[in-house]
Scaffold this active site. Structure first.
Site, PDB file in Angstrom:
ATOM      1  N   LYS A 189      -2.772  -2.133  -2.707  1.00 48.74           N
ATOM      2  CA  LYS A 189      -3.745  -1.300  -2.475  1.00 48.74           C
ATOM      3  C   LYS A 189      -3.402   0.198  -2.846  1.00 48.74           C
ATOM      4  O   LYS A 189      -2.328   0.713  -2.173  1.00 48.74           O
ATOM      5  CB  LYS A 189      -4.100  -1.277  -0.822  1.00 48.74           C
ATOM      6  CG  LYS A 189      -5.192  -0.490  -0.173  1.00 48.74           C
ATOM      7  CD  LYS A 189      -5.389  -0.961   1.139  1.00 48.74           C
ATOM      8  CE  LYS A 189      -6.660   0.015   1.659  1.00 48.74           C
ATOM      9  NZ  LYS A 189      -7.191  -0.209   2.816  1.00 48.74           N
TER      10      LYS A 189
ATOM     11  N   GLU B 109       0.765  -1.283  -0.094  1.00 42.59           N
ATOM     12  CA  GLU B 109       0.002   0.094  -0.086  1.00 42.59           C
ATOM     13  C   GLU B 109       0.709   1.159   0.026  1.00 42.59           C
ATOM     14  O   GLU B 109       1.069   1.936   0.909  1.00 42.59           O
ATOM     15  CB  GLU B 109      -0.981   0.198   1.178  1.00 42.59           C
ATOM     16  CG  GLU B 109      -2.005   1.143   1.001  1.00 42.59           C
ATOM     17  CD  GLU B 109      -2.808   1.311   2.419  1.00 42.59           C
ATOM     18  OE1 GLU B 109      -3.708   2.237   2.475  1.00 42.59           O
ATOM     19  OE2 GLU B 109      -2.627   0.782   3.296  1.00 42.59           O
TER      20      GLU B 109
END
Length: 293
Positions: free
Chosen positions: A212, A175
């Site tokens: 993500k 992420e």
């Protein structure tokens, strides 16, 4: 637990991943939005107890099922908590059919070169070994500016951690968030996309990851990432957008599904009746599910 079944659900399932990983830094704000003020708890233990009650209420809700929610990200402390006599991760998979993930980062370094790298993660091997019924992990860093050197450093650090997670038999969610308020958001995303693809090409067979990412300014920017053979799924963070904004933007990106936190819990309150709470949560779940599918 069937790892193959969970892997299939993550790579092919229709739905989204619920981000229920509020940690020490984000918990007070999440609780305030939920109607629990700082004056309502007198210690960190009481604070974490309140956020666990909120998580449990969400997980127990009728609409929180694998039909729309295919995965959920948990905070490390949550692994020791229970719902109806089962550890939370076990309850998610065994009862709800929802794949559990674990947030493993320990927060962010101070900003340098337009980015915030992850702080060191001491004892990561031991944490992964004790994770039990967790399928994968999630680790976050943040990009504030289109600084090529900083973005390259973030991606390298993320992939280094990802390899350690993979070696433990788990699937990492990488992420590198791009700040939605950045004046150079689109440019930063172009640099990030290129760096991610370069690092994906360096992974070996079997070193599969998920990503993500902030919903990009240019729709479908990350399609090549989603199509890469080492990628199970690309999911989107809400990044401070309202539920409506996040869902509208996500709907423009055909190869991303949601992994929302604040947008999932928008409008929820400790003081709502069960009927009111379930209606509000169910409405959010429906919106996010439709945008993901």
């Amino acid at each position: 637990m069937s790892n193959a079944e969970q892997r299939a659900q993550m790579s092919e399932g229709a739905g989204f991943i619920a981000a229920l990983d509020q940690s020490g830094g984000s918990t007070p704000k999440a609780l305030a939005l939920y109607g629990v003020e700082a004056s309502d708890y007198g210690s960190d233990a009481e604070m974490f107890d309140e956020i666990q009650k909120m998580r449990a209420r969400i997980i127990l809700a009728d609409d929180f099922t694998k039909d729309k929610v295919i995965g959920a990200i948990l905070f490390e402390r949550t692994l020791g908590e229970e719902i109806e006599g089962r550890k939370v991760a076990d309850y998610l998979w065994s009862v709800k059919g929802i794949v559990p993930f674990l947030k493993i980062d320990k927060g962010l370094e101070e900003q340098a070169n337009g980015v915030q790298l992850m702080k060191p993660i001491p004892g990561l091997a031991e944490t992964l070994a004790k994770a039990g019924r967790v399928f994968g992990t999630k680790e976050r860093s943040v990009i504030h500016e289109a600084n090529a050197e900083g973005i390259a450093a973030i991606v390298v650090q993320q992939f280094d951690v990802a390899r350690e997670v993979v070696s433990a038999g788990m699937v990492p969610i990488i992420e590198p968030e791009v700040n939605i308020h950045s004046a150079t958001k689109a440019e930063a995303e172009d640099i990030l996309n290129a760096e991610i693809l370069k690092n994906l090409d360096q992974l070996e067979d079997g070193q599969d990851v998920m990503l993500k990412l902030t919903i990009p300014t240019k729709a479908n920017l990350y399609d090549a990432v989603a199509d890469h053979p080492r990628v199970l799924r690309v999911v989107a963070l809400s990044g401070g957008y309202s539920t409506e904004e996040a869902c509208d933007l996500l709907g423009q990106n055909g190869k991303m599904i949601a992994s929302f936190s604040r947008a999932l819990t928008e409008g929820l309150s400790k003081h709502q009746s069960e009927a009111e709470f379930n209606a509000a949560l169910g409405g959010n779940i429906d919106k996010i599910f439709k945008a993901s599918c």
